[in-house]
Scaffold this motif. Structure first.
Motif, mmCIF file in Angstrom:
data_model
loop_
_atom_site.group_PDB
_atom_site.id
_atom_site.type_symbol
_atom_site.label_atom_id
_atom_site.label_comp_id
_atom_site.label_asym_id
_atom_site.label_seq_id
_atom_site.Cartn_x
_atom_site.Cartn_y
_atom_site.Cartn_z
ATOM 1 N N THR A 11 0.680 -1.093 -0.073
ATOM 2 C CA THR A 11 -0.006 0.110 0.124
ATOM 3 C C THR A 11 1.047 1.199 0.153
ATOM 4 O OG1 THR A 11 -1.848 -1.135 1.126
ATOM 5 C CG2 THR A 11 -1.563 1.207 1.206
ATOM 6 N N LYS A 53 1.082 4.357 -2.879
ATOM 7 C CA LYS A 53 1.107 5.493 -2.691
ATOM 8 C C LYS A 53 1.804 6.325 -3.058
ATOM 9 C CE LYS A 53 -2.166 4.930 1.423
ATOM 10 N NZ LYS A 53 -2.655 4.977 2.640
ATOM 11 N N GLU A 104 -6.403 0.334 -3.804
ATOM 12 C CA GLU A 104 -6.024 -1.085 -2.808
ATOM 13 C C GLU A 104 -7.191 -1.981 -3.182
ATOM 14 O OE1 GLU A 104 -5.200 -0.050 1.235
ATOM 15 O OE2 GLU A 104 -5.013 2.168 0.596
ATOM 16 N N ASP A 147 -8.109 -4.124 -1.157
ATOM 17 C CA ASP A 147 -8.910 -3.948 0.306
ATOM 18 C C ASP A 147 -10.348 -3.661 -0.170
ATOM 19 O OD1 ASP A 147 -6.862 -5.514 1.461
ATOM 20 O OD2 ASP A 147 -6.581 -3.934 3.069
ATOM 21 N N THR A 154 -2.429 -2.538 -5.670
ATOM 22 C CA THR A 154 -1.928 -3.127 -4.724
ATOM 23 C C THR A 154 -2.804 -4.096 -3.810
ATOM 24 O OG1 THR A 154 -2.620 -1.330 -3.031
ATOM 25 C CG2 THR A 154 -0.621 -0.928 -4.535
#
Length: 227
Positions: free
Chosen positions: A67, A71, A84, A86, A153
Motif C-alpha cells: 500500500t 501511494k 487497494e 482491500d 496493490t
C-alpha cells in the motif's frame, strides 16, 4: 514531484530489462525510499508505456509495503492512481462466516476488480467502495476518473481473474520478520488488534499465502527482496 523521466537509474541497475525476471535486494529500513527500487520500476514502466493506460500490479504478503509503495507511485507518476484491493473485499463478517481470509480469491470480488480495471483502461470513470480496516465494512465510495497509470496493490493482484489486464507485475518478497514488524505496527494502531491477535492472524494466513499468493510470484517481472 518527479516524473519517470526525471529518475536516474543507478549503474548496477542500468542494464535492467523487464523481459528478464530480476531479484533486487533492498533493506527493510529503506524499503520505500530506496532510490534503486524506484529507478528500476520507473525504467520498467517507461519501457512498456505506450499511448494507453498502463496497469501495474504490486503484489506480496501482508506487511511487505504494498500500500505504501502504491501511494508513493501515485505521487511520482503524473496522472496516476493507486487502488487497494482491500476495497474489493467482501465484508469481514461474511469472510468469517465462510471461514476464509484475504489471501483466498473468494474473499474478494475479483470480477468487479476486472471490470473496474477494464473500464479505466478504456478511459471510463468508475465508482468503487472504500474499505474501513477497523470495522471491516464499507462506509463510503469514491469516483476514479481515467488516468495514465493504475497501480493496483494487494495480495491477489496477480490472480488469474485479471492478470491479462496487468502490464507489469511487481512482487515484494518480505521476510516473516519484516511482515510481523509491519503488521504489529499497523494492525495495533489502524485496526485495533491486540499483539496476540496479530500473531495469531499471521499464523493462520501462512497456509493460504502458500496456496494462493506465492505461486503468482512467477507472473511478476520484478521481484524485490524485503529483508
Amino acid at each position: 514531484m518527479y516524473t519517470p523521466s526525471a529518475i536516474s537509474v543507478p549503474g548496477k541497475l542500468s542494464h535492467i530489462n523487464i523481459y528478464e525476471r530480476r531479484r533486487i535486494e533492498m533493506k527493510e529500513s529503506k524499503r520505500i525510499e530506496n532510490a534503486d527500487v524506484f529507478a528500476a520500476i520507473a525504467r520498467a514502466i517507461c519501457q512498456i508505456k505506450e499511448d494507453r493506460t498502463c496497469a501495474i500490479a504490486v503484489c506480496g504478503p501482508g506487511g511487505s509495503g504494498k500500500t505504501t509503495t502504491g501511494k508513493q507511485f501515485e505521487q511520482i507518476f503524473p496522472n496516476s492512481v493507486a487502488i487497494e484491493l482491500d476495497d474489493y473485499l467482501i465484508p469481514r463478517w461474511e469472510r468469517r462466516e465462510k471461514g476464509i481470509v484475504g489471501y483466498n480469491p473468494r474473499a474478494s470480488d475479483l470480477s468487479r476488480v476486472r471490470k473496474d480495471i477494464q473500464e479505466l483502461k478504456e478511459c471510463r470513470s468508475i465508482l468503487k467502495k472504500i474499505y474501513d480496516p477497523k470495522t471491516g465494512d464499507f462506509p463510503g465510495e469514491e469516483r476514479i476518473d481515467p488516468v495514465d497509470y493504475i497501480f493496483i496493490t494487494g495480495g491477489t493482484t496477480l490472480s488469474d481473474e485479471f492478470s491479462d489486464l496487468v502490464d507489469l507485475g511487481i512482487f515484494l518478497d518480505a521476510s516473516e520478520e519484516v511482515q510481523l514488524k509491519t503488521r504489529l505496527k499497523r494492525d495495533t494502531t489502524e485496526r485495533d488488534y491486540t499483539v496476540e491477535e496479530v500473531i495469531q492472524n499471521m499464523s493462520r494466513l501462512k497456509k493460504d499465502f502458500a496456496t494462493f499468493i506465492e505461486p503468482t510470484r512467477e507472473r511478476a517481472l520484478l521481484i524485490f527482496s524485503v529483508d
